[in-house]
Design an enzyme around this catalytic site. Structure first.
Site, PDB file in Angstrom:
ATOM      1  N   TYR A 194     -16.643  14.534 -17.228  1.00  0.00           N
ATOM      2  CA  TYR A 194     -17.279  13.191 -17.164  1.00  0.00           C
ATOM      3  C   TYR A 194     -18.074  13.158 -16.001  1.00  0.00           C
ATOM      4  O   TYR A 194     -17.876  13.713 -14.811  1.00  0.00           O
ATOM      5  CB  TYR A 194     -15.720  12.329 -16.926  1.00  0.00           C
ATOM      6  CG  TYR A 194     -16.129  11.091 -16.358  1.00  0.00           C
ATOM      7  CD1 TYR A 194     -16.919  10.333 -17.017  1.00  0.00           C
ATOM      8  CD2 TYR A 194     -15.664  10.601 -15.013  1.00  0.00           C
ATOM      9  CE1 TYR A 194     -17.309   8.794 -16.494  1.00  0.00           C
ATOM     10  CE2 TYR A 194     -15.565   9.437 -14.658  1.00  0.00           C
ATOM     11  CZ  TYR A 194     -16.420   8.430 -15.518  1.00  0.00           C
ATOM     12  OH  TYR A 194     -16.914   7.258 -15.028  1.00  0.00           O
ATOM     13  N   ASP A 214      -7.722  16.709 -16.490  1.00  0.00           N
ATOM     14  CA  ASP A 214      -8.004  15.207 -17.079  1.00  0.00           C
ATOM     15  C   ASP A 214      -7.575  14.967 -18.437  1.00  0.00           C
ATOM     16  O   ASP A 214      -8.018  15.682 -19.412  1.00  0.00           O
ATOM     17  CB  ASP A 214      -9.683  14.791 -16.799  1.00  0.00           C
ATOM     18  CG  ASP A 214      -9.831  13.398 -16.983  1.00  0.00           C
ATOM     19  OD1 ASP A 214      -8.859  12.749 -17.610  1.00  0.00           O
ATOM     20  OD2 ASP A 214     -10.610  12.847 -16.343  1.00  0.00           O
ATOM     21  N   ARG A 269       0.861  -1.336  -0.139  1.00  0.00           N
ATOM     22  CA  ARG A 269      -0.075   0.189   0.212  1.00  0.00           C
ATOM     23  C   ARG A 269       0.850   1.466  -0.065  1.00  0.00           C
ATOM     24  O   ARG A 269       0.450   2.254  -0.662  1.00  0.00           O
ATOM     25  CB  ARG A 269      -0.998  -0.005   1.192  1.00  0.00           C
ATOM     26  CG  ARG A 269      -1.873   1.155   1.265  1.00  0.00           C
ATOM     27  CD  ARG A 269      -2.877   1.309   2.572  1.00  0.00           C
ATOM     28  NE  ARG A 269      -2.412   0.831   3.705  1.00  0.00           N
ATOM     29  CZ  ARG A 269      -1.894   1.681   4.574  1.00  0.00           C
ATOM     30  NH1 ARG A 269      -1.938   2.924   4.350  1.00  0.00           N
ATOM     31  NH2 ARG A 269      -1.390   1.213   5.733  1.00  0.00           N
ATOM     32  N   LYS A 323      -8.002   3.502 -19.577  1.00  0.00           N
ATOM     33  CA  LYS A 323      -8.241   3.741 -21.027  1.00  0.00           C
ATOM     34  C   LYS A 323      -6.950   3.669 -21.797  1.00  0.00           C
ATOM     35  O   LYS A 323      -6.414   2.598 -22.221  1.00  0.00           O
ATOM     36  CB  LYS A 323      -8.964   5.169 -21.080  1.00  0.00           C
ATOM     37  CG  LYS A 323     -10.024   5.464 -20.043  1.00  0.00           C
ATOM     38  CD  LYS A 323     -11.062   4.417 -20.175  1.00  0.00           C
ATOM     39  CE  LYS A 323     -12.380   4.926 -19.288  1.00  0.00           C
ATOM     40  NZ  LYS A 323     -12.214   5.124 -17.783  1.00  0.00           N
TER      41      LYS A 323
END
Length: 376
Positions: A95, A167, A42, A192
């Protein structure tokens, strides 16, 4: 007999949650010398660090963090600058998941949001408050492919004392590098184009300064946003062909947009590569002459018409994501932007007949043939 030395060309997958230490001195070294070794995945793992460093190089940043999804990347980016009582500006063309995060969750944490129409982005005076910290926008908006003049917007944000968070998922750093144009943070849904094969869920945020990069890593660790070793490894593998894939996506999308613009069943096409697009010249300059693989078009606002197109198409399956090597289609009204209010969707023109295409890298004649028969 000593085992032979191993020098892999490709970084192995460090599929482990924890790393071993020889003694207390070794543990102390971990805390005294950041980056000298690993403790817990982590906090950091060779695979997630490799991905973060690769995306940071692509974007020309000072450091980055890899996250478990694009939404986690947006969350980390906003928390880098915001706390309870702060105010955020967001481009209205955004988005739907970003809007949902701001409206439904960050509002509960005391972070307020105002939406700025696309036409008013370069004069933020009416929207800025004493508590405003940043503006969030997309290089190319989802789903209408409006293109933001990032250098101009960065200048406006700087004059207002705001951070600019971009973004860059649709454009990718192959086309546009927002940090070089004045942005402070740039984020991606690695799911993506960066990974590119529809088999990974991941995100990344890149900072322009080392200070912000350190803050990002802290947020990723404390909130547990960090990415798993296997997903990181797959994403790094995808990045190796990014330049080639974006070129192929762009070429195919240009031909698909040209075909759709001439088709009698299509009422409008939204693609920055077409001369009819309002920001075509800006997109050409900011994208180095390429325009990406995403486009949208309009059919009549009738569910039966949209369903008929989706049912007939074989090369553009209805799959509500994007940017894989295989083409797909989506309807923003029912998927990515369903969390927006009716008023927001109406203002943006997100209606039943708006279809978003993610154009893949298949032979383009097969894509055009499929669209022709699906639109009959």
């Amino acid at each position: 007999m000593n085992p032979p030395a191993i020098h892999p060309k490709i970084t192995p997958i460090y599929q482990t949650s924890v790393f071993k230490f020889e003694d207390l001195d070794a543990v102390q070294q971990y805390f005294d010398e950041p980056g000298s070794r690993y403790l817990y995945s982590r906090n950091g793992n060779p695979n997630s660090d490799e991905l973060a460093e690769a995306v940071s190089r692509w974007e020309g940043g000072a450091g980055a963090v890899a996250t478990g999804s694009g939404m986690a990347a947006i969350f980390a980016a906003l928390l880098t600058y915001c706390q309870a009582g702060d105010h955020v500006l967001c481009a209205a063309d955004i988005y739907g998941g970003s809007a949902a995060l701001l409206n439904l969750e960050l509002s509960r944490l005391g972070i307020a949001v105002s939406y700025v129409p696309f036409e008013e982005l370069y004069d933020l005076a009416p929207y800025v408050q004493a508590s405003t910290r940043l503006l969030l926008c997309e290089t190319m908006s989802n789903p209408l492919l409006r293109v933001v003049d990032l250098r101009r917007l960065a200048d406006e944000c700087r004059q207002r004392g705001l951070k600019l968070v971009v973004d860059n998922t649709f454009a990718t750093p192959v086309l546009t590098r927002p940090l070089a144009l004045g942005a402070d943070l740039v984020l991606h849904s690695v799911t993506k184009y960066l990974a590119g094969h529809s088999d990974v869920t991941a995100g990344a945020v890149v900072a322009r300064t080392a200070e912000d990069a350190g803050r990002l890593r802290q947020i990723g660790t404390v909130f547990g946003l960090t990415l798993s070793p296997m997903e990181s490894w797959l994403s790094v593998r995808g990045l190796k062909t990014l330049r080639l894939r974006v070129a192929a996506h762009s070429e195919n999308a240009g031909l698909v947009a040209e075909f759709l613009e001439a088709h009698p069943a299509v009422r409008a096409v939204y693609y920055p590569g077409r001369p009819t697009h309002p920001q075509h010249a800006l997109a050409a300059a900011q994208g180095g002459g390429r325009f990406g693989g995403m486009l949208s078009f309009r059919l009549p606002d009738e569910v039966a018409v949209v369903n008929a197109f989706m049912q007939r198409s074989r090369r553009f399956p209805f799959a509500p994501s994007l940017a894989g090597v295989d083409s797909s289609c989506s309807q923003p009204l029912s998927t990515s932007h369903r969390a927006l209010t009716d008023a927001q969707r109406a203002e943006l023109g997100i209606t039943v007949g708006l279809i978003r295409l993610s154009v893949g890298i298949e032979p383009v004649e097969e894509l055009l043939s499929d669209l022709a028969q699906a639109l009959k």
